[in-house]
Motif scaffolding. Structure first.
Motif, short mmCIF file in Angstrom:
data_model
loop_
_atom_site.label_atom_id
_atom_site.label_comp_id
_atom_site.label_asym_id
_atom_site.label_seq_id
_atom_site.Cartn_x
_atom_site.Cartn_y
_atom_site.Cartn_z
N TYR A 187 89.86 -64.14 -57.61
CA TYR A 187 89.36 -62.81 -57.94
C TYR A 187 88.34 -62.34 -56.91
O TYR A 187 88.42 -61.23 -56.40
CB TYR A 187 88.76 -62.81 -59.34
N HIS A 188 87.37 -63.21 -56.59
CA HIS A 188 86.34 -62.82 -55.61
C HIS A 188 86.94 -62.65 -54.22
O HIS A 188 86.53 -61.76 -53.47
CB HIS A 188 85.20 -63.84 -55.60
N GLN A 189 87.91 -63.48 -53.88
CA GLN A 189 88.57 -63.35 -52.58
C GLN A 189 89.30 -62.02 -52.48
O GLN A 189 89.18 -61.31 -51.47
CB GLN A 189 89.55 -64.51 -52.39
N LYS A 243 88.78 -59.33 -54.30
CA LYS A 243 87.80 -58.25 -54.37
C LYS A 243 87.16 -58.00 -53.01
O LYS A 243 87.04 -56.84 -52.58
CB LYS A 243 86.72 -58.60 -55.41
N ASP A 244 86.77 -59.06 -52.32
CA ASP A 244 86.16 -58.90 -51.00
C ASP A 244 87.14 -58.32 -49.98
O ASP A 244 86.78 -57.51 -49.13
CB ASP A 244 85.62 -60.24 -50.49
N GLU A 245 88.40 -58.73 -50.08
CA GLU A 245 89.39 -58.32 -49.10
C GLU A 245 89.88 -56.89 -49.31
O GLU A 245 90.07 -56.15 -48.35
CB GLU A 245 90.58 -59.29 -49.15
N TYR A 246 90.11 -56.49 -50.56
CA TYR A 246 90.78 -55.22 -50.82
C TYR A 246 89.88 -54.11 -51.34
O TYR A 246 90.34 -52.98 -51.45
CB TYR A 246 91.95 -55.44 -51.79
N THR A 247 88.63 -54.38 -51.65
CA THR A 247 87.74 -53.30 -52.11
C THR A 247 87.60 -52.19 -51.07
O THR A 247 87.70 -51.01 -51.41
CB THR A 247 86.36 -53.86 -52.51
N PRO A 248 87.39 -52.51 -49.78
CA PRO A 248 87.31 -51.42 -48.80
C PRO A 248 88.60 -50.60 -48.70
O PRO A 248 88.55 -49.39 -48.50
CB PRO A 248 87.03 -52.14 -47.47
N ARG A 256 88.88 -48.34 -51.98
CA ARG A 256 87.89 -47.27 -52.07
C ARG A 256 88.27 -46.04 -51.26
O ARG A 256 87.83 -44.94 -51.57
CB ARG A 256 86.53 -47.78 -51.59
#
Length: 196
Positions: free
Chosen positions: A110-112, A114-119, A122
Protein backbone atom coordinates in the motif's frame (compact mmCIF):
# COMPACT_ATOMS: atom_id res chain seq x y z
CA UNK A 1 -7.05 3.95 -78.07
CA UNK A 2 -6.99 4.38 -74.28
CA UNK A 3 -6.56 7.94 -73.02
CA UNK A 4 -3.29 8.78 -71.29
CA UNK A 5 -5.08 9.84 -68.04
CA UNK A 6 -6.72 6.41 -67.74
CA UNK A 7 -3.42 4.63 -68.20
CA UNK A 8 -1.80 6.86 -65.58
CA UNK A 9 -4.60 6.16 -63.10
CA UNK A 10 -4.33 2.42 -63.70
CA UNK A 11 -0.57 2.52 -63.15
CA UNK A 12 -0.94 4.52 -59.95
CA UNK A 13 -3.57 2.09 -58.67
CA UNK A 14 -1.38 -0.88 -59.53
CA UNK A 15 1.59 0.75 -57.79
CA UNK A 16 -0.55 1.37 -54.73
CA UNK A 17 -1.66 -2.25 -54.61
CA UNK A 18 1.82 -3.64 -55.23
CA UNK A 19 3.95 -1.38 -53.05
CA UNK A 20 1.89 0.40 -50.42
CA UNK A 21 -0.42 -2.39 -49.17
CA UNK A 22 2.41 -4.86 -48.46
CA UNK A 23 4.20 -2.11 -46.50
CA UNK A 24 1.04 -1.44 -44.50
CA UNK A 25 0.72 -5.13 -43.75
CA UNK A 26 4.36 -5.26 -42.62
CA UNK A 27 3.78 -2.27 -40.32
CA UNK A 28 0.83 -3.94 -38.63
CA UNK A 29 -1.83 -2.89 -41.10
CA UNK A 30 -2.58 0.75 -40.35
CA UNK A 31 -6.15 1.41 -41.36
CA UNK A 32 -7.36 -2.17 -41.40
CA UNK A 33 -7.55 -5.08 -38.98
CA UNK A 34 -6.11 -7.72 -41.24
CA UNK A 35 -6.12 -8.93 -44.79
CA UNK A 36 -7.06 -12.38 -46.04
CA UNK A 37 -6.77 -13.93 -49.46
CA UNK A 38 -9.27 -16.37 -50.93
CA UNK A 39 -9.28 -18.18 -54.24
CA UNK A 40 -12.55 -18.18 -56.15
CA UNK A 41 -12.64 -19.97 -59.53
CA UNK A 42 -8.90 -19.55 -59.95
CA UNK A 43 -8.86 -15.83 -59.05
CA UNK A 44 -7.18 -14.51 -55.92
CA UNK A 45 -9.46 -12.13 -54.04
CA UNK A 46 -8.28 -9.89 -51.22
CA UNK A 47 -10.61 -9.56 -48.25
CA UNK A 48 -9.64 -6.48 -46.28
CA UNK A 49 -11.30 -5.93 -42.90
CA UNK A 50 -11.39 -2.16 -42.54
CA UNK A 51 -11.42 -0.39 -39.18
CA UNK A 52 -14.59 1.56 -38.44
CA UNK A 53 -14.33 5.28 -38.91
CA UNK A 54 -16.26 7.59 -36.61
CA UNK A 55 -17.92 10.60 -38.15
CA UNK A 56 -19.09 13.22 -35.70
CA UNK A 57 -21.89 15.56 -36.64
CA UNK A 58 -21.02 18.07 -33.94
CA UNK A 59 -17.60 19.42 -33.00
CA UNK A 60 -18.36 18.85 -29.31
CA UNK A 61 -18.69 15.09 -29.94
CA UNK A 62 -15.31 15.04 -31.66
CA UNK A 63 -13.73 16.86 -28.70
CA UNK A 64 -15.28 14.35 -26.27
CA UNK A 65 -13.89 11.47 -28.30
CA UNK A 66 -10.44 13.08 -28.43
CA UNK A 67 -10.58 13.66 -24.66
CA UNK A 68 -11.47 10.00 -24.16
CA UNK A 69 -8.57 8.90 -26.41
CA UNK A 70 -6.19 11.11 -24.43
CA UNK A 71 -7.53 9.71 -21.14
CA UNK A 72 -7.10 6.10 -22.26
CA UNK A 73 -3.56 6.79 -23.47
CA UNK A 74 -2.65 8.29 -20.10
CA UNK A 75 -4.26 5.77 -17.73
CA UNK A 76 -4.04 2.46 -19.60
CA UNK A 77 -0.40 1.87 -18.56
CA UNK A 78 -1.43 2.48 -14.93
CA UNK A 79 -4.24 -0.10 -15.26
CA UNK A 80 -1.82 -2.64 -16.76
CA UNK A 81 0.59 -2.03 -13.88
CA UNK A 82 -2.32 -2.57 -11.46
CA UNK A 83 -3.01 -5.94 -13.08
CA UNK A 84 0.61 -7.01 -12.65
CA UNK A 85 0.74 -5.82 -9.03
CA UNK A 86 -2.54 -7.62 -8.23
CA UNK A 87 -1.24 -10.87 -9.69
CA UNK A 88 2.01 -10.57 -7.73
CA UNK A 89 0.15 -9.67 -4.54
CA UNK A 90 -2.25 -12.60 -4.80
CA UNK A 91 0.64 -14.99 -5.41
CA UNK A 92 2.60 -13.62 -2.45
CA UNK A 93 -0.45 -13.62 -0.14
CA UNK A 94 -1.04 -17.30 -0.93
CA UNK A 95 2.58 -18.00 0.02
CA UNK A 96 2.40 -16.20 3.39
CA UNK A 97 1.18 -18.39 6.24
CA UNK A 98 -0.22 -16.11 8.95
CA UNK A 99 -2.72 -13.29 8.80
CA UNK A 100 -0.19 -10.99 10.50
CA UNK A 101 2.39 -11.52 7.75
CA UNK A 102 -0.29 -10.90 5.14
CA UNK A 103 -1.33 -7.62 6.78
CA UNK A 104 2.28 -6.44 6.98
CA UNK A 105 2.82 -7.32 3.34
CA UNK A 106 -0.37 -5.51 2.27
CA UNK A 107 0.62 -2.45 4.32
CA UNK A 108 4.06 -2.38 2.65
CA UNK A 109 2.57 -2.70 -0.84
CA UNK A 110 0.00 0.00 0.00
CA UNK A 111 2.73 2.48 0.95
CA UNK A 112 4.77 1.54 -2.12
CA UNK A 113 1.79 2.09 -4.46
CA UNK A 114 0.84 5.30 -2.66
CA UNK A 115 4.34 6.76 -3.04
CA UNK A 116 4.59 5.70 -6.67
CA UNK A 117 1.16 6.67 -8.02
CA UNK A 118 0.00 9.61 -5.88
CA UNK A 119 1.74 12.18 -8.13
CA UNK A 120 0.18 10.56 -11.21
CA UNK A 121 -3.33 10.43 -9.79
CA UNK A 122 -3.24 13.99 -8.47
CA UNK A 123 -2.74 15.36 -11.99
CA UNK A 124 -5.64 13.42 -13.50
CA UNK A 125 -8.87 14.96 -14.68
CA UNK A 126 -12.26 13.55 -13.71
CA UNK A 127 -12.58 11.89 -17.10
CA UNK A 128 -9.19 10.24 -16.68
CA UNK A 129 -10.16 9.07 -13.19
CA UNK A 130 -13.43 7.58 -14.45
CA UNK A 131 -11.60 5.82 -17.29
CA UNK A 132 -8.97 4.54 -14.84
CA UNK A 133 -11.67 2.98 -12.65
CA UNK A 134 -13.18 1.27 -15.69
CA UNK A 135 -9.83 0.03 -16.98
CA UNK A 136 -8.81 -1.32 -13.56
CA UNK A 137 -12.00 -3.39 -13.61
CA UNK A 138 -11.21 -4.48 -17.19
CA UNK A 139 -7.65 -5.53 -16.38
CA UNK A 140 -8.02 -7.04 -12.90
CA UNK A 141 -11.65 -8.23 -13.12
CA UNK A 142 -12.27 -6.51 -9.77
CA UNK A 143 -13.89 -3.14 -9.30
CA UNK A 144 -11.85 -0.56 -7.42
CA UNK A 145 -14.25 -0.96 -4.48
CA UNK A 146 -13.64 -4.72 -4.36
CA UNK A 147 -9.87 -4.19 -4.45
CA UNK A 148 -10.05 -1.71 -1.57
CA UNK A 149 -12.38 -3.95 0.42
CA UNK A 150 -10.16 -7.00 -0.07
CA UNK A 151 -6.87 -5.38 0.79
CA UNK A 152 -7.76 -2.47 3.09
CA UNK A 153 -11.06 -3.52 4.66
CA UNK A 154 -14.74 -2.69 4.32
CA UNK A 155 -14.62 0.54 6.34
CA UNK A 156 -11.85 2.07 4.20
CA UNK A 157 -13.60 0.95 1.00
CA UNK A 158 -16.89 2.49 2.19
CA UNK A 159 -15.14 5.73 3.15
CA UNK A 160 -13.49 6.12 -0.27
CA UNK A 161 -16.72 5.15 -2.03
CA UNK A 162 -18.46 8.00 -0.20
CA UNK A 163 -15.71 10.45 -1.14
CA UNK A 164 -15.80 9.34 -4.77
CA UNK A 165 -19.60 9.75 -4.89
CA UNK A 166 -19.23 13.35 -3.68
CA UNK A 167 -17.02 14.05 -6.71
CA UNK A 168 -19.32 12.27 -9.16
CA UNK A 169 -17.41 8.99 -9.43
CA UNK A 170 -18.32 5.44 -8.43
CA UNK A 171 -15.74 2.91 -7.25
CA UNK A 172 -18.26 0.13 -7.83
CA UNK A 173 -18.64 0.90 -11.54
CA UNK A 174 -18.10 -2.18 -13.67
CA UNK A 175 -16.61 -2.38 -17.13
CA UNK A 176 -19.15 -3.22 -19.82
CA UNK A 177 -17.34 -3.68 -23.14
CA UNK A 178 -20.56 -4.45 -25.02
CA UNK A 179 -22.56 -1.56 -23.57
CA UNK A 180 -21.59 1.88 -22.32
CA UNK A 181 -17.83 1.20 -22.43
CA UNK A 182 -17.86 0.04 -26.04
CA UNK A 183 -15.94 3.12 -27.18
CA UNK A 184 -13.28 2.71 -24.47
CA UNK A 185 -12.81 -0.93 -25.49
CA UNK A 186 -12.26 0.07 -29.10
CA UNK A 187 -9.78 2.78 -28.13
CA UNK A 188 -7.87 0.25 -25.99
CA UNK A 189 -7.73 -2.19 -28.92
CA UNK A 190 -6.40 0.58 -31.19
CA UNK A 191 -3.88 1.60 -28.53
CA UNK A 192 -2.61 -1.97 -28.07
CA UNK A 193 -2.31 -2.36 -31.87
CA UNK A 194 -0.27 0.84 -32.11
CA UNK A 195 -2.88 2.68 -34.17
CA UNK A 196 -3.16 5.65 -31.79
Amino acid sequence: MIPRKTITRLLLTAALLLFVLPECRAQGGRGFWHQEWTVDQGDSIALVHILPVYVFSRPVDLRRYQRLVHAVKKVYPVAKAAREKMANMEEELCRLKTRKEQRQYIRGIYHQIKDEYTPVVRHMTRTQGRVLLKLIDRETEYTAYEVLKEFRGGFVAGFWQGISRIFGQNLKSEYDKEGEDRLIEQIVIYYEAGLL
